[in-house]
Design a protein around this motif. Sequence first.
Motif, PDB file in Angstrom:
ATOM      1  N   TYR A  64      41.423  41.656  52.506  1.00 50.58           N
ATOM      2  CA  TYR A  64      40.590  41.861  51.328  1.00 50.58           C
ATOM      3  C   TYR A  64      41.238  42.850  50.357  1.00 50.58           C
ATOM      4  N   GLY A  67      43.926  41.016  48.461  1.00 53.20           N
ATOM      5  CA  GLY A  67      43.278  40.130  47.494  1.00 53.20           C
ATOM      6  C   GLY A  67      42.720  40.886  46.298  1.00 53.20           C
ATOM      7  N   THR A  68      42.164  42.070  46.550  1.00 58.55           N
ATOM      8  CA  THR A  68      41.625  42.883  45.460  1.00 58.55           C
ATOM      9  C   THR A  68      42.727  43.359  44.522  1.00 58.55           C
ATOM     10  N   GLY A  71      43.770  40.553  42.447  1.00 62.13           N
ATOM     11  CA  GLY A  71      42.708  40.263  41.488  1.00 62.13           C
ATOM     12  C   GLY A  71      42.789  41.166  40.273  1.00 62.13           C
ATOM     13  N   TYR A 108      34.564  39.754  42.074  1.00 63.42           N
ATOM     14  CA  TYR A 108      34.725  39.080  43.362  1.00 63.42           C
ATOM     15  C   TYR A 108      34.706  37.566  43.198  1.00 63.42           C
ATOM     16  N   ASN A 111      37.986  36.281  41.357  1.00 62.28           N
ATOM     17  CA  ASN A 111      39.301  36.415  41.960  1.00 62.28           C
ATOM     18  C   ASN A 111      39.383  36.061  43.445  1.00 62.28           C
ATOM     19  N   LEU A 112      38.277  36.170  44.182  1.00 58.60           N
ATOM     20  CA  LEU A 112      38.327  35.888  45.610  1.00 58.60           C
ATOM     21  C   LEU A 112      37.521  34.639  45.974  1.00 58.60           C
ATOM     22  N   ARG A 115      38.884  31.139  45.057  1.00 54.25           N
ATOM     23  CA  ARG A 115      40.008  30.576  45.805  1.00 54.25           C
ATOM     24  C   ARG A 115      39.552  29.695  46.971  1.00 54.25           C
TER      25      ARG A 115
END
Length: 546
Positions: A64, A67-68, A71, A108, A111-112, A115
Motif C-alpha cells: 500500500y 502504491g500511495t 499515486g 484512493y 489511484n488504487l 487498478r
Amino acid sequence: MANPGGGAVCNGNLNNHKKQSGNCRKNGISKEAQQNGKPHFHKPIVESFEQAPLHVLVLTYLGYGIGTLFGHFRDFLRNWGIEKCNAAVEREEQKDFVPLYQDFENFYKRNLYIRVRDNWNRPICSAPGPLFDIMERVSDDYNWTFRFTGRVIKDVINMGSYNFLGLAAKYDDSMRTVKDVLETYGTGVSSTRQEMGNLDKHRELEDLVAKFLNVEAAMVFGMGFATNSMNIPALVGKGCLILSDELNHTSLVLGARLSGATIRTFKHNNAQNLEKHLRDAIIYGQPRTRRAWKKILILVEGIYSMEGSIVHLPQIVALKNKYKAYLYIDEAHSIGSVGPTGRGVVEFFGMDPRDIDVFMGTFTKSFGASGGYIAGRKELVDYLRVHSHSAVYATSMSPPISEQIIRSIKLIMGMDGTTEGIKRIQQLAKNTRYFRRRLSEMGFIIYGNEESPVIPVLLYMPSKVAAFARHLLERKIGVVVVGFPATPLVEARARICVSAAHTRKNLDTVLDALDEMGDLLGLKYSRQRKSTRPQLCDETDYEPDD
C-alpha cells in the motif's frame, strides 16, 4: 482452544484473539450471565480468526505504501497536464469553499481502487444459479471506462452470490404461481402501503413470515436496505442509546445515525465489552443530565457478511435480559441458511423467539427475491405500520416478488407437499462444512463460524487481490474480492458463498483451482493447517451428483 497466533476461538473479536476469562465455554454463556439471564442449550461456538504471519502484514503495508507513492507521483503528472485525469474533478472556484469529494477517499479511488476495478461490477447475463454467464468487457483507459466485447463467458461457476438455497433459478413449472400473479396483479403497485398499495398478497406473505418465524406478526417492505435504515429511526430517537456491533452492515449504521439516538459501538461479538457499555449506560445515564436512557437498543447481525461469523446470541440475550435492554437482530444472511429448518440463528442456538424484541431479515438471499421484513410482537408491527417511513413513503412490494417469497417459504416449510426445502437446507450445511474443511487443510486463512456459508478467504496484499480474481475467471470461476474500505486495510479477502445448488463436482473444481492459485500466488498463510486425512472430509455428507 485458541492461541494468539490463530485457530478457533469461542469468545472474542478480530482484534483480540486471546482467551477470555476462564476457558472457551461449550455453551457460550458465562456463569454470571447464566445467573442473571436465561440460559439456553445450544451448539458450541466454533470460529476461526487466525492472524496472518508478521511478514505478510509487513509486505501488505509495504504494498500500500508503494502504491500511495506512485499515486502521488501520478497526481503530480496530472496536475501539470502530463497525464490525463479521467476522474470526477471539482471546478477550481469550488475547491476553496465546500469540497465535494473527501480528499483521501478520492485519492484512493483514483489511484488504487481504479487498478482493480475490473474485478467489480461485472455484468451478469443469466440467472445466478450454480453456473452463470458473464459479459466480457475490456478497458482502453486503465479501468476508467469499459466496453463490451460482444463475447459472453458461459458456464462460470458462481461462488459469489448469496443464492444460498439455489432458489434464484431459471423459470420452471414450480414458478407457475409467480407467473399467474404477474398476469393478475401486474408488475408493480405504484403506491405506498398506506395509500393504494396494500394488497391481499402482502397480507398473505406477512402471515406466512410470522408463522415461519414463530412470532405474533410481521410486516414486509420492498427494499432490504431500507428495512433497516427507515425503521430503526421509528423505534428509537433522541434520548435513546444504541449499542451497535462494530462490524454491523451499513444499513444498520445508517438507520442508527438517522434516528438521532446516541450511538456507541462494542467490539465484534464480545459479550464482555457489550456488558461494560450496558453497565456504564445504567450507572451514568445520559451525558450531562445523567437522566436514565429512554431505551437501550442492541443492534447485531445473524451472520456477518464480511467475516462469516455468527452472532453469539445466547450471551447477548442473557445480557439483554439482565440489563432490561431491547435486542434488534438483522438476519439478512442467516435466515434460510442456518438452523435445522432454516429459521435462522434463533433456531440455530435452540432459543425462544420471544427472547428477541425485533426480528429483521431480507428476502434477497435465501429466498431468491427482494425486499425485507420486520417481525415480533403484534404491538411492534402495528406501531411500524403507522410510523415507518417505508410504509408511509416507499412503494410497496411488487406482487410477483411477494408470490416468489411465498413460494420459497412454503418450499422451506414443506407446505408444498415435498421435502425439497429441508433437503436444500441440509445440502447447504454439508457443502459449507466440506468446503471450509478443505480450505483449512490446504493452508488458507479463513474467517468465521464453521457452519457459516459465507467464507472469507484472506488475501491481504492488494496486488494479489486483483490477480486472484482475474486468474480464477480465466478458469471460469466467479468470486467476489473485497478490500479497503469495505474491510480493514490489511485484511483484503475473497468472499466465497456456498450454495445448496453446488454439486460435489462444482466444489471440487473450485477447490482444485484455489489450491493451484494458493501455490501460484503464495496465499497459504495458515500456521494451523489441519490434517489432510480423507476421513476428516466427511465424505458421507454427500449424495451422488445429478
